[in-house]
Every structure is written in C-alpha cells, then in structure tokens.
Design a protein around this motif. Structure first.
Motif, PDB file in Angstrom:
ATOM      1  N   VAL A   1       0.866  -1.183   0.000  1.00  0.00           N
ATOM      2  CA  VAL A   1       0.000   0.000   0.000  1.00  0.00           C
ATOM      3  C   VAL A   1       0.900   1.229   0.000  1.00  0.00           C
ATOM      4  CG1 VAL A   1      -1.781   1.272   1.254  1.00  0.00           C
ATOM      5  CG2 VAL A   1      -1.831  -1.224   1.221  1.00  0.00           C
ATOM      6  N   VAL A   2       0.594   2.182  -0.878  1.00  0.00           N
ATOM      7  CA  VAL A   2       1.421   3.377  -1.012  1.00  0.00           C
ATOM      8  C   VAL A   2       0.580   4.639  -0.814  1.00  0.00           C
ATOM      9  CG1 VAL A   2       3.086   2.279  -2.554  1.00  0.00           C
ATOM     10  CG2 VAL A   2       1.098   3.445  -3.528  1.00  0.00           C
ATOM     11  N   THR A   3       1.270   5.707  -0.456  1.00  0.00           N
ATOM     12  CA  THR A   3       0.651   7.029  -0.370  1.00  0.00           C
ATOM     13  C   THR A   3       1.023   7.792  -1.627  1.00  0.00           C
ATOM     14  OG1 THR A   3       0.767   7.038   2.040  1.00  0.00           O
ATOM     15  CG2 THR A   3       0.538   9.183   0.958  1.00  0.00           C
TER      16      THR A   3
ATOM     17  N   ARG B   1       1.255  11.532  -3.415  1.00  0.00           N
ATOM     18  CA  ARG B   1       1.213  12.995  -3.317  1.00  0.00           C
ATOM     19  C   ARG B   1       1.096  13.526  -4.735  1.00  0.00           C
ATOM     20  NH1 ARG B   1       5.813  14.534   1.104  1.00  0.00           N
ATOM     21  NH2 ARG B   1       4.646  13.785   2.902  1.00  0.00           N
TER      22      ARG B   1
ATOM     23  N   MET C   1      -3.567  14.310  -1.769  1.00  0.00           N
ATOM     24  CA  MET C   1      -3.011  13.029  -1.345  1.00  0.00           C
ATOM     25  C   MET C   1      -4.064  11.950  -1.513  1.00  0.00           C
ATOM     26  SD  MET C   1      -0.781  13.905   2.034  1.00  0.00           S
ATOM     27  CE  MET C   1       0.035  12.324   2.028  1.00  0.00           C
TER      28      MET C   1
ATOM     29  N   SER D   1      -4.201   7.229  -1.759  1.00  0.00           N
ATOM     30  CA  SER D   1      -3.481   5.977  -1.555  1.00  0.00           C
ATOM     31  C   SER D   1      -3.658   5.099  -2.783  1.00  0.00           C
ATOM     32  CB  SER D   1      -3.983   5.257  -0.303  1.00  0.00           C
ATOM     33  OG  SER D   1      -5.355   4.933  -0.437  1.00  0.00           O
TER      34      SER D   1
ATOM     35  N   THR E   1      -5.291   3.043  -8.179  1.00  0.00           N
ATOM     36  CA  THR E   1      -5.790   4.059  -7.263  1.00  0.00           C
ATOM     37  C   THR E   1      -7.130   4.546  -7.784  1.00  0.00           C
ATOM     38  OG1 THR E   1      -5.230   6.097  -6.061  1.00  0.00           O
ATOM     39  CG2 THR E   1      -4.606   5.998  -8.404  1.00  0.00           C
TER      40      THR E   1
ATOM     41  N   VAL F   1       5.152   8.875  -5.231  1.00  0.00           N
ATOM     42  CA  VAL F   1       4.711   7.686  -4.514  1.00  0.00           C
ATOM     43  C   VAL F   1       5.584   7.531  -3.273  1.00  0.00           C
ATOM     44  CG1 VAL F   1       4.397   5.184  -4.652  1.00  0.00           C
ATOM     45  CG2 VAL F   1       3.995   6.618  -6.677  1.00  0.00           C
TER      46      VAL F   1
ATOM     47  N   GLY G   1       5.869   2.770   2.573  1.00  0.00           N
ATOM     48  CA  GLY G   1       5.825   2.718   4.033  1.00  0.00           C
ATOM     49  C   GLY G   1       7.182   2.775   4.694  1.00  0.00           C
TER      50      GLY G   1
ATOM     51  N   GLY H   1      -5.372   2.365   3.680  1.00  0.00           N
ATOM     52  CA  GLY H   1      -4.666   3.369   2.900  1.00  0.00           C
ATOM     53  C   GLY H   1      -5.157   4.755   3.213  1.00  0.00           C
TER      54      GLY H   1
END
Length: 167
Positions: free
Chosen positions: A51-53, A55, A86, A88, A100, A113, A116, A167
């Motif tokens: 799982v990524v965040t 921006r 933002m 996830s 996404t 991207v 974690g 996420g």
C-alpha cells in the motif's frame, strides 16, 4: 399437589440454567470483537508493504479535467488553479503498476509515490476510467523489491462479507 412438583422443579431448573447472564453475553461479545479486531490488525500489517501514499500536484479548472502525467502539455489558461492532494494506492505487480482512484490523480502534473519504509518514487498515469473512478499508474523507476498485492475474485464475493479499506 405432589403430581406437579417434578414439573415445577424442571421449570425452575430451566430458568436458572437458561441463557447466560447479560454480563456473560457482553463479555463473550467483547472477546469475539477483540478476535475480529486482531484479525484486521494482522491483515493490515500483512498488506502494508503493498500500500502506497500518493502525493499529487497539478492544476485544474473548477471541474476536473482528467488525469495527466508528468510532462503533459498544458495550455496556460487563466482558469487553471494549482492544487496539491493526497491519496493511496496499491502495488499490483513487480513492474510498478499501481491502482488508485481516478479522482486522486485527476489533473495531476506530478505524482510522488511514498512507500511505508520511507522510499519515494515518481509515477505516471497510464489510464483511468472516471465512471468507475479507477486509475492505473506506473512507477517511472520502480524499486527491485516491490510487494505486489493479489487481486481478489469479484465473482467469489458474497453479500454480507467484510470489506477492509486500507490506505
């Protein structure tokens, strides 16, 4: 009166040996809730590396103009407003494909991207579908040790099953 004594005794036993008290039922319910909670915590820990965040920076009009990747040609219109956002996503393969929501990357000029473990990478929009609010991204320089998450089988989903959003 003696003929009814066994019946009265059975009734008394049934009343006293009946369902557990409300306090016992509440304690059992709390124990079951704790077990379910621990299962969700374990699941979140297991999938966290995939799982990524995201921006996102870009510009858009009052209504969404659709996803754009880095380096997109922009006509410098005065009605375009810069934005930052933002969201996830989830890594789905070793090539760096990320799924996404389309609204997360709508109007994006750049997508960063965040993993974690603190690493960062750039991504580009490969495609999107506004109707289903799904977008596909591709990491521009994917790390060698990505953790793709398997996709479920939507035909096997049953009404009433738990769904977990991470996420």
């Amino acid at each position: 009166m003696r003929r009814f004594a066994p019946i009265v005794c059975c009734l008394c036993l049934a009343l006293f040996a009946g369902p557990a008290s409300a306090q016992d039922r509440a304690a059992a319910g709390l124990e079951q809730a704790s077990l379910i909670e621990e299962a969700f915590v374990a699941l979140a820990a297991k999938v966290a590396p995939g799982v990524v965040t995201l921006r996102v920076e870009g510009s858009q009009t009052g209504s969404s103009t659709g996803p754009r990747g880095p380096g997109s040609l922009r006509d410098h219109r005065p009605d375009l407003h810069p934005f930052k956002g933002m969201g996830s996503g989830v890594v789905v393969d070793e090539l760096g494909t990320i799924y996404t929501n389309a609204h997360v990357v709508s109007g994006a000029d750049t997508i960063e991207v965040l993993f974690g473990d603190g690493r960062r990478a750039k991504a580009d929009v490969i495609g999107f579908d506004r109707g289903s609010d799904v977008a596909v991204l591709r990491l521009l320089d994917p790390p060698d040790d990505l953790t793709p998450l398997p996709l479920g089988d939507s035909d096997a989903v049953r009404v009433g099953q738990f769904a977990v959003a991470i996420g």
